[in-house]
Design a protein around this motif. Structure first.
Motif, PDB file in Angstrom:
ATOM      1  N   MET A   1       0.848  -1.181   0.000  1.00 36.93           N
ATOM      2  CA  MET A   1       0.000   0.000   0.000  1.00 36.93           C
ATOM      3  C   MET A   1       0.889   1.238   0.000  1.00 36.93           C
ATOM      4  SD  MET A   1      -2.715   1.410   2.889  1.00 36.93           S
ATOM      5  CE  MET A   1      -2.178   0.194   4.003  1.00 36.93           C
ATOM      6  N   VAL A   2       0.511   2.212  -0.804  1.00 37.78           N
ATOM      7  CA  VAL A   2       1.226   3.478  -0.876  1.00 37.78           C
ATOM      8  C   VAL A   2       0.479   4.488  -0.034  1.00 37.78           C
ATOM      9  CG1 VAL A   2       1.974   5.333  -2.395  1.00 37.78           C
ATOM     10  CG2 VAL A   2       2.068   2.968  -3.186  1.00 37.78           C
ATOM     11  N   LEU A   3       1.182   5.128   0.907  1.00 34.99           N
ATOM     12  CA  LEU A   3       0.563   6.154   1.740  1.00 34.99           C
ATOM     13  C   LEU A   3       0.622   7.486   1.012  1.00 34.99           C
ATOM     14  CD1 LEU A   3       1.944   5.317   5.281  1.00 34.99           C
ATOM     15  CD2 LEU A   3      -0.234   4.672   4.276  1.00 34.99           C
ATOM     16  N   MET A   4      -0.481   8.236   1.108  1.00 36.26           N
ATOM     17  CA  MET A   4      -0.532   9.552   0.486  1.00 36.26           C
ATOM     18  C   MET A   4       0.211  10.545   1.376  1.00 36.26           C
ATOM     19  SD  MET A   4      -4.422   9.701  -1.023  1.00 36.26           S
ATOM     20  CE  MET A   4      -5.082  10.281   0.493  1.00 36.26           C
ATOM     21  N   HIS A   5       1.123  11.290   0.790  1.00 35.19           N
ATOM     22  CA  HIS A   5       1.841  12.326   1.531  1.00 35.19           C
ATOM     23  C   HIS A   5       1.163  13.661   1.261  1.00 35.19           C
ATOM     24  CE1 HIS A   5       5.041   9.624   2.683  1.00 35.19           C
ATOM     25  NE2 HIS A   5       4.974   9.132   1.465  1.00 35.19           N
ATOM     26  N   GLN A  46      -7.155   3.802   4.861  1.00 32.29           N
ATOM     27  CA  GLN A  46      -5.832   3.255   5.133  1.00 32.29           C
ATOM     28  C   GLN A  46      -4.728   3.933   4.339  1.00 32.29           C
ATOM     29  OE1 GLN A  46      -6.213  -0.937   4.491  1.00 32.29           O
ATOM     30  NE2 GLN A  46      -7.094  -1.286   6.503  1.00 32.29           N
ATOM     31  N   ALA A  47      -5.037   4.559   3.226  1.00 37.08           N
ATOM     32  CA  ALA A  47      -4.013   5.212   2.410  1.00 37.08           C
ATOM     33  C   ALA A  47      -3.518   6.509   3.040  1.00 37.08           C
ATOM     34  CB  ALA A  47      -4.547   5.496   1.012  1.00 37.08           C
ATOM     35  N   ILE A  48      -4.197   6.983   4.073  1.00 37.21           N
ATOM     36  CA  ILE A  48      -3.791   8.215   4.755  1.00 37.21           C
ATOM     37  C   ILE A  48      -2.685   7.880   5.750  1.00 37.21           C
ATOM     38  CG2 ILE A  48      -4.557  10.091   6.263  1.00 37.21           C
ATOM     39  CD1 ILE A  48      -5.806  10.137   3.445  1.00 37.21           C
ATOM     40  N   ALA A  49      -1.592   8.623   5.704  1.00 36.94           N
ATOM     41  CA  ALA A  49      -0.489   8.400   6.642  1.00 36.94           C
ATOM     42  C   ALA A  49      -1.006   8.546   8.070  1.00 36.94           C
ATOM     43  CB  ALA A  49       0.638   9.385   6.370  1.00 36.94           C
ATOM     44  N   PRO A  50      -0.582   7.657   8.975  1.00 35.97           N
ATOM     45  CA  PRO A  50      -1.115   7.669  10.339  1.00 35.97           C
ATOM     46  C   PRO A  50      -0.816   8.932  11.141  1.00 35.97           C
ATOM     47  CG  PRO A  50       0.665   6.077  10.124  1.00 35.97           C
ATOM     48  CD  PRO A  50       0.376   6.598   8.755  1.00 35.97           C
ATOM     49  N   ASP A  51       0.164   9.710  10.737  1.00 35.67           N
ATOM     50  CA  ASP A  51       0.472  10.941  11.462  1.00 35.67           C
ATOM     51  C   ASP A  51      -0.143  12.171  10.815  1.00 35.67           C
ATOM     52  OD1 ASP A  51       2.119  10.834   9.265  1.00 35.67           O
ATOM     53  OD2 ASP A  51       3.891  11.547  10.315  1.00 35.67           O
TER      54      ASP A  51
END
Length: 74
Positions: A1-5, A46-51
């Motif tokens: 999975m790629v996280l969106m920055h 889930q693609a949203i970075a946890p921070d």
């Protein structure tokens, strides 16, 4: 999975200002989020970075979705 920055000062869900105190280099305890009750983390895509910090409007929308038993598709 790629996280969106994203830009730390923008909500990763709606791309509007999130009014994050930390992103604005203010004391963390002055942030609006310290006075909120949030839905379980699993409701945030889930693609949203946890921070990443979401805005008040999106936090409220997620809360309402959880109350109504709705599930996000994104």
């Amino acid at each position: 999975m790629v996280l969106m920055h994203t830009n730390a000062s923008l909500c990763p869900l709606c791309q509007q200002p999130n009014d994050c105190a930390l992103a604005a280099r203010r004391e963390g305890d002055t942030c609006w989020c310290h006075h909120q009750e949030f839905v379980p983390k699993a409701k945030i895509p889930q693609a949203i970075a946890p921070d990443s910090c979401i805005c008040q409007a999106c936090a409220e929308a997620l809360r309402k979705e959880a109350e109504q038993g709705m599930k996000r598709l994104d």
